[in-house]
Design a protein around this motif. Sequence first.
Motif, PDB file in Angstrom:
ATOM      1  N   ALA A   2      -5.586  18.592  28.668  1.00  0.00           N
ATOM      2  CA  ALA A   2      -6.344  18.506  29.917  1.00  0.00           C
ATOM      3  C   ALA A   2      -7.732  19.114  29.725  1.00  0.00           C
ATOM      4  O   ALA A   2      -7.927  20.014  28.914  1.00  0.00           O
ATOM      5  CB  ALA A   2      -5.610  19.249  31.024  1.00  0.00           C
ATOM      6  N   ASP A   3      -8.665  18.574  30.481  1.00  0.00           N
ATOM      7  CA  ASP A   3     -10.020  19.121  30.515  1.00  0.00           C
ATOM      8  C   ASP A   3     -10.196  19.877  31.825  1.00  0.00           C
ATOM      9  O   ASP A   3      -9.704  19.432  32.866  1.00  0.00           O
ATOM     10  CB  ASP A   3     -11.055  17.996  30.463  1.00  0.00           C
ATOM     11  CG  ASP A   3     -11.072  17.289  29.127  1.00  0.00           C
ATOM     12  OD1 ASP A   3     -11.483  17.920  28.138  1.00  0.00           O
ATOM     13  OD2 ASP A   3     -10.688  16.107  29.074  1.00  0.00           O
ATOM     14  N   ILE A   4     -10.888  20.986  31.757  1.00  0.00           N
ATOM     15  CA  ILE A   4     -11.265  21.723  32.962  1.00  0.00           C
ATOM     16  C   ILE A   4     -12.780  21.690  33.027  1.00  0.00           C
ATOM     17  O   ILE A   4     -13.465  22.268  32.180  1.00  0.00           O
ATOM     18  CB  ILE A   4     -10.751  23.181  32.924  1.00  0.00           C
ATOM     19  CG1 ILE A   4      -9.230  23.222  32.728  1.00  0.00           C
ATOM     20  CG2 ILE A   4     -11.149  23.906  34.217  1.00  0.00           C
ATOM     21  CD1 ILE A   4      -8.677  24.616  32.487  1.00  0.00           C
ATOM     22  N   ILE A   5     -13.298  20.961  34.011  1.00  0.00           N
ATOM     23  CA  ILE A   5     -14.741  20.804  34.199  1.00  0.00           C
ATOM     24  C   ILE A   5     -15.099  21.494  35.503  1.00  0.00           C
ATOM     25  O   ILE A   5     -14.510  21.198  36.546  1.00  0.00           O
ATOM     26  CB  ILE A   5     -15.140  19.308  34.262  1.00  0.00           C
ATOM     27  CG1 ILE A   5     -14.547  18.512  33.099  1.00  0.00           C
ATOM     28  CG2 ILE A   5     -16.646  19.170  34.383  1.00  0.00           C
ATOM     29  CD1 ILE A   5     -15.110  18.833  31.747  1.00  0.00           C
ATOM     30  N   VAL A   6     -16.079  22.400  35.457  1.00  0.00           N
ATOM     31  CA  VAL A   6     -16.357  23.243  36.627  1.00  0.00           C
ATOM     32  C   VAL A   6     -17.852  23.396  36.876  1.00  0.00           C
ATOM     33  O   VAL A   6     -18.636  23.592  35.951  1.00  0.00           O
ATOM     34  CB  VAL A   6     -15.735  24.652  36.427  1.00  0.00           C
ATOM     35  CG1 VAL A   6     -16.055  25.576  37.589  1.00  0.00           C
ATOM     36  CG2 VAL A   6     -14.232  24.544  36.242  1.00  0.00           C
ATOM     37  N   PHE A   7     -18.190  23.337  38.150  1.00  0.00           N
ATOM     38  CA  PHE A   7     -19.511  23.727  38.625  1.00  0.00           C
ATOM     39  C   PHE A   7     -19.301  24.935  39.519  1.00  0.00           C
ATOM     40  O   PHE A   7     -18.527  24.890  40.479  1.00  0.00           O
ATOM     41  CB  PHE A   7     -20.176  22.593  39.409  1.00  0.00           C
ATOM     42  CG  PHE A   7     -21.439  23.020  40.112  1.00  0.00           C
ATOM     43  CD1 PHE A   7     -22.518  23.523  39.397  1.00  0.00           C
ATOM     44  CD2 PHE A   7     -21.545  22.926  41.486  1.00  0.00           C
ATOM     45  CE1 PHE A   7     -23.679  23.924  40.044  1.00  0.00           C
ATOM     46  CE2 PHE A   7     -22.707  23.310  42.141  1.00  0.00           C
ATOM     47  CZ  PHE A   7     -23.773  23.820  41.424  1.00  0.00           C
ATOM     48  N   LEU A  29     -13.813  31.948  39.402  1.00  0.00           N
ATOM     49  CA  LEU A  29     -12.625  32.804  39.444  1.00  0.00           C
ATOM     50  C   LEU A  29     -11.351  31.968  39.371  1.00  0.00           C
ATOM     51  O   LEU A  29     -10.424  32.281  38.619  1.00  0.00           O
ATOM     52  CB  LEU A  29     -12.611  33.651  40.719  1.00  0.00           C
ATOM     53  CG  LEU A  29     -13.602  34.805  40.789  1.00  0.00           C
ATOM     54  CD1 LEU A  29     -13.623  35.408  42.197  1.00  0.00           C
ATOM     55  CD2 LEU A  29     -13.240  35.874  39.777  1.00  0.00           C
ATOM     56  N   VAL A  30     -11.305  30.891  40.155  1.00  0.00           N
ATOM     57  CA  VAL A  30     -10.128  30.013  40.146  1.00  0.00           C
ATOM     58  C   VAL A  30     -10.028  29.299  38.801  1.00  0.00           C
ATOM     59  O   VAL A  30      -8.939  29.172  38.232  1.00  0.00           O
ATOM     60  CB  VAL A  30     -10.186  29.003  41.315  1.00  0.00           C
ATOM     61  CG1 VAL A  30      -8.974  28.076  41.290  1.00  0.00           C
ATOM     62  CG2 VAL A  30     -10.261  29.735  42.659  1.00  0.00           C
ATOM     63  N   ALA A  31     -11.157  28.856  38.272  1.00  0.00           N
ATOM     64  CA  ALA A  31     -11.168  28.162  36.981  1.00  0.00           C
ATOM     65  C   ALA A  31     -10.624  29.053  35.866  1.00  0.00           C
ATOM     66  O   ALA A  31      -9.913  28.569  34.976  1.00  0.00           O
ATOM     67  CB  ALA A  31     -12.578  27.697  36.640  1.00  0.00           C
ATOM     68  N   SER A  35      -7.582  28.068  33.544  1.00  0.00           N
ATOM     69  CA  SER A  35      -7.762  28.049  32.097  1.00  0.00           C
ATOM     70  C   SER A  35      -6.680  28.869  31.394  1.00  0.00           C
ATOM     71  O   SER A  35      -6.114  28.438  30.391  1.00  0.00           O
ATOM     72  CB  SER A  35      -9.147  28.591  31.746  1.00  0.00           C
ATOM     73  OG  SER A  35      -9.318  28.676  30.356  1.00  0.00           O
ATOM     74  N   ALA A  36      -6.385  30.037  31.938  1.00  0.00           N
ATOM     75  CA  ALA A  36      -5.345  30.883  31.345  1.00  0.00           C
ATOM     76  C   ALA A  36      -3.966  30.226  31.458  1.00  0.00           C
ATOM     77  O   ALA A  36      -3.172  30.269  30.517  1.00  0.00           O
ATOM     78  CB  ALA A  36      -5.340  32.254  32.020  1.00  0.00           C
ATOM     79  N   PRO A  41      -9.848  25.404  27.566  1.00  0.00           N
ATOM     80  CA  PRO A  41     -11.161  25.986  27.844  1.00  0.00           C
ATOM     81  C   PRO A  41     -11.834  25.321  29.047  1.00  0.00           C
ATOM     82  O   PRO A  41     -11.544  24.176  29.391  1.00  0.00           O
ATOM     83  CB  PRO A  41     -11.950  25.713  26.566  1.00  0.00           C
ATOM     84  CG  PRO A  41     -11.319  24.482  26.010  1.00  0.00           C
ATOM     85  CD  PRO A  41      -9.865  24.561  26.370  1.00  0.00           C
ATOM     86  N   VAL A  42     -12.737  26.053  29.657  1.00  0.00           N
ATOM     87  CA  VAL A  42     -13.542  25.534  30.758  1.00  0.00           C
ATOM     88  C   VAL A  42     -14.846  24.997  30.189  1.00  0.00           C
ATOM     89  O   VAL A  42     -15.474  25.642  29.347  1.00  0.00           O
ATOM     90  CB  VAL A  42     -13.840  26.636  31.803  1.00  0.00           C
ATOM     91  CG1 VAL A  42     -14.780  26.124  32.889  1.00  0.00           C
ATOM     92  CG2 VAL A  42     -12.548  27.164  32.416  1.00  0.00           C
ATOM     93  N   GLN A  43     -15.233  23.820  30.650  1.00  0.00           N
ATOM     94  CA  GLN A  43     -16.558  23.274  30.351  1.00  0.00           C
ATOM     95  C   GLN A  43     -17.355  23.358  31.646  1.00  0.00           C
ATOM     96  O   GLN A  43     -16.844  23.031  32.719  1.00  0.00           O
ATOM     97  CB  GLN A  43     -16.472  21.823  29.885  1.00  0.00           C
ATOM     98  CG  GLN A  43     -15.754  21.642  28.557  1.00  0.00           C
ATOM     99  CD  GLN A  43     -15.849  20.203  28.116  1.00  0.00           C
ATOM    100  OE1 GLN A  43     -16.926  19.733  27.753  1.00  0.00           O
ATOM    101  NE2 GLN A  43     -14.734  19.491  28.151  1.00  0.00           N
TER     102      GLN A  43
END
Length: 175
Positions: A2-7, A29-31, A35-36, A41-43
């Motif tokens: 999975a990808d985690i994409i965050v603004f 904070l939520v990201a 991620s954990a 990883p977060v992008q």
Amino acid sequence: MADIIVFSLTSPNWRDGVVQETTVGNTALVAAKLSATLAAPVQWLTAADPYPAAYEALVARAKQELASGNWPALAEPVPQLTGRHVFLGFPIWNGDVPPLVQQWLSQTAMQGVTVSPFVTHEGSGLGNSMATLHRLLPANQVTRGLAIRGGRADKSDTALANWLACTKCEMEETK
């Protein structure tokens, strides 16, 4: 994978009904918790022209971008997808998906990708974000979103775990 994409902006942030200077944004904070949990990883999505630190100027720019449809350019490097499932995090801006996130979605090949949105807000819940995501991603599965009040982002573990369980069930139902 999975990808985690965050603004997420570091500051200013709405927390508990007031603008506060913060070192970590609400959505970040939520990201970090996501991620954990997912060991992914977060992008980060960032604007080529950084958003102002002064709250009033930030709100004015966000309103102008949303009203005009002139989405901001993305800074390099632009997040790239590595999997078929994207966890997309952003704050609700004026009841909707921030223009920077809309820009990224419009520039990214999303065929066959499932999108699971998680948002932070200070009273609007998901706002119009689900309708916007469905409009921008008509051929994609968009799972139910998770809305976390900004002032509760650091206490979102249970809500996040429940949402992840629902998201997994929702994806299995569509296979």
